[in-house]
Every structure is written in C-alpha cells, then in structure tokens.
Design a protein around this motif. Structure first.
Motif, PDB file in Angstrom:
ATOM      1  N   TYR B  19       0.848  -1.197   0.000  1.00 37.75           N
ATOM      2  CA  TYR B  19       0.000   0.000   0.000  1.00 37.75           C
ATOM      3  C   TYR B  19       0.883   1.246   0.000  1.00 37.75           C
ATOM      4  O   TYR B  19       0.673   2.180  -0.754  1.00 37.75           O
ATOM      5  CB  TYR B  19      -0.886   0.042   1.255  1.00 37.75           C
ATOM      6  N   TYR B  22       2.537   2.149  -3.306  1.00 35.62           N
ATOM      7  CA  TYR B  22       1.631   2.756  -4.275  1.00 35.62           C
ATOM      8  C   TYR B  22       1.253   4.177  -3.869  1.00 35.62           C
ATOM      9  O   TYR B  22       1.051   5.032  -4.725  1.00 35.62           O
ATOM     10  CB  TYR B  22       0.384   1.879  -4.464  1.00 35.62           C
ATOM     11  N   ILE B  43      -3.935  -1.284  -7.443  1.00 34.29           N
ATOM     12  CA  ILE B  43      -3.068  -2.179  -6.663  1.00 34.29           C
ATOM     13  C   ILE B  43      -3.455  -3.652  -6.808  1.00 34.29           C
ATOM     14  O   ILE B  43      -2.650  -4.543  -6.552  1.00 34.29           O
ATOM     15  CB  ILE B  43      -3.090  -1.743  -5.165  1.00 34.29           C
TER      16      ILE B  43
END
Lengths: 220, 220
Positions: B19, B22, B43
DNA sequence: TAGATTGTTAATCGATTAACAATC
DNA sequence: TAGATTGTTAATCGATTAACAATC
C-alpha cells in the motif's frame, strides 16, 4: 496413487522447499524413514498438514511405516523441477546483481548464471568470478541464442518493467524480480518476487508491535 | 475511530508495505485523494479488502470522499514504524552481506548499517562504501554499546543459529535472516526471513507448472 | 439535500486441523 | 495378526468478499 491434477494452492508450494531442506538434513544424519508425526515435531507443521500437503501430489507414504526420507526427497525435488538445470542471466550488475552472480549456493543446485548485463561502460567487459558482464544491448539476442530459462532483474525501480518486457520477448520462462516495484509479465511466464524493502518494513512492524505489547503488560 | 487493539493477521501486515509503495507513486504524481475503488484498480486488491485492512488500524477515510493520499501514507508509515531510524549490523561480510551494506535504498528509508562483522582476517579492517568490517569477536560488545536494533544474518547455514543467539544476547530487537536455514529467537525478538533458495525453487515449480499446462492444452 | 463512499456486519470461500477407515 | 500410520473425508477456523447502513 498417481499424482492429482487439481490446482495446487500457493500456500502448499511455498512449503515444499522447506520440506526438502529438512529432508536433506535428515539424509545427512542417516535417518531412513520418518512418520508425519515425527516430521511435525521437527518442522513445526501439523502432521495432518504434512500428509495433506504431500497427498496433493501422490501417496508417497506407506501405512504403518511412514515416509522414506530418500524417496520423499526425490519426489519433492521432482515436483519442484529440481532434477534438471536452469540457465539464468542477471540484468543489472550492481551490488545485488553481483552478489547473486557470485553466490555459489544456487549454482550447486543446478541454477547456472550464464551472464550478467549492464548499461554502465565501466562494468561491461569485466567479470564476476568467471561470469562476464555484457552490454545490455545484446541481451535479447543472447537470451534467445542460449535458450536462457530465467531472467533475474536487479536493475532499479524505473527500468524493471522495461527489462521484464525484453526478457519475456526474448523467451525466458521465468522472472525473478529483485527490483523494489511490481512488474507484469504474460501468463506463460512465471514470476517470483523478492521485495527486500517490504520484508524489512514488515520486520520493523513486528519489532514495534512486540515493544508495544511489552509496555502494555508493564502497565497492567 | 481509534486504532483497534486486536491481533492483526500477518497477511494484513504483509500488504502494508505494498500500500505504502503505491501511495508514494500517487504522491509523486500529485494525486491528493483516492477511493478504495480507485485504489483497487491500481493495486489489485479488492476495494473491500482495502477498507477492511485499513480499518484494522483506524478509520482513515472519509465517507463520500475517500482517503487522503498524503494522510494515508503517513498513517501506514507510522503503523510500520518507519517514522524513526533503525541501527543495523551485518554479520557475515561475504557477497550478500556486502551487497546489503552497499545498498543505499534501505539507508534512505532510515535503516542505517553501522558496521559489518566477519571472521575472515583478509576482510577485517577493510571498508564497504564507508562501512567498516570488524572482527566478529567484538560483535556483542559493539551491539550493546551502540544500541543496535537489527542484526542481519548473512553467514552460512552452519553458523546462523549461533550468530542469532549472540545477537539476541547482545540485545537486538529484530533479526533479518538471509541464511538458508531456519533459526529460533526468543519471543521478544522479531524475526524476518528471506529464503532466496526457497524463492527460486518456488519459481522453478511455477515454470514447470505452466509448461505442463501448455503441453496438456496442446494435447486436448 | 443527493450522491458518493466509508466503516462494519454478514456471507462466502479456502485453508488448516481433526477424525477415522484403509492398509501395510 | 496387532499395531502403527497413512490417505482421505468431515469439521473447524480464518481470511476474503459482498452487502448495506452510517455519514460526509
């Protein structure tokens, strides 16, 4: 019992190399047979899981006896495809690429590094314990000509996808990605990722988590 | 909503660094907010999973709006414990140890290598881009004196457990193990393992699996 | 307010563990 | 044969996905 045909979950695959490592240790110690219960005590998975895992591929054991260490070792090696050689190239001959090129552990297991590629003129033409560093311009041709199986990506984040595309175009069957980014490959190419940063971040989390729990218990 | 107290599953923790990566990319692109649906498309996790994951730690979003990219980045960084510095030592200054010592990626993120240790006289006293290689005899004292947080094990299989024991005795909070073997540490020490061989074996399996499927489809 | 999207509860799916009949 | 242990089916557990009420 013949090997099953259903899709094997990745959780199972990830455990196979570990089974194999423990079997090597057992062989070294001269142990000839092992029951799922004994194996469980050693490796830390439940006996049930061990039997369940192995039975995905076939009935390798014998009721009332257990599993032959030597036999199981060979079965798992074959399942993993370790009964053959693999040709690899390293793309990106920086620190990590060089370390992998020199790491003899893989070589012993049949994973041979044929060449490394880089863009940096000062590196091109030099060699790493007998492995030549070549100009990246010639990579696709080299991979095609020498039927390279695996491409190891050790370039930086920004070039990883481009390198992957070239390797796939050149016909590798698998990509081992060390670049700290996610890459996409066609479905006929296998992809395995080693995200060192992610691993380190995960370690940091667990360190802080243990710390927090310690403080909380001290308060209680 | 305050952060929850229940045990977070490891599957969730393993997704957090991703996470975060990104979110860094989104920040670079100047994106200010993102919905779970948009994040999902990017993602590859489901929107539901993203919301579920984040809500383990707190309600970081805003109904009808989404998540602040900057805000979420800081929350996840804090959860992982990346808002501080870590002191690390490398034990075993062979190829892999040297590569990690020189890898600046970690350094930038606050993970500082303070020293490397080895047993080999020819290595002791030399330096790796400014990081000294010291005699392993002085390791415990060095770790204690400098309050080292993390020990990185890059020695061979046979010495890994002994090194781990020493590091734990000296007071490290976490161990990052690159030796191709399993080691045990006390419960107050975090352990993260990178089994490169296992990863390569897993790649070999998937390569052969894809191959087999291809042959089977050709026959059908 | 209306629309959008979260936070959270409920349903589903998959993986692990338990149980036991089969059999060496 | 009796005992041991597998192979396999059934039960449980945990993680993911779906649904929707809460709310910005």
């Amino acid at each position: 019992m013949a090997a099953k045909n259903a899709k094997i979950s990745n959780a199972v695959i990830k455990r196979l190399p570990r089974y194999r490592r423990y079997l090597i240790e057992l062989k070294k110690k001269g142990v000839e047979k092992i029951s799922s219960k004994e194996f469980s005590a050693l490796i830390g998975y439940t006996a049930s899981q061990i039997r369940q895992d192995l039975n995905n591929f076939g009935g390798f054991g014998q009721q009332g006896y257990g599993y032959s260490v030597e036999g199981l070792y060979h079965e798992i090696s074959a399942i993993l495809g370790l009964d053959r050689e693999y040709r690899m190239v390293i793309v990106g001959a920086g620190n990590l690429g060089q370390a992998i090129a020199k790491y003899t552990h893989f070589h012993k297991q049949g994973f041979k590094v044929w060449a490394a590629f880089d863009i940096k003129p000062s590196l091109i033409g030099t060699d790493l314990d007998g492995i030549e560093i070549l100009d990246h311009e010639g990579m696709v041709e080299y991979v095609e000509k020498n039927a390279i199986d695996i491409g190891i990506i050790c370039v930086n984040q920004d070039n990883a996808q481009e390198v992957a595309d070239k390797l796939c175009f050149a016909g590798v069957k698998g990509i081992w990605n060390f670049a700290p980014t996610d890459i996409e490959v066609p479905s006929h190419v296998a992809l395995e990722v080693v995200h060192l940063s992610d691993s380190l971040h995960s370690l940091a989390y667990h360190m802080n988590d243990i710390q927090k729990k310690g403080e909380k218990n001290a308060k209680d």
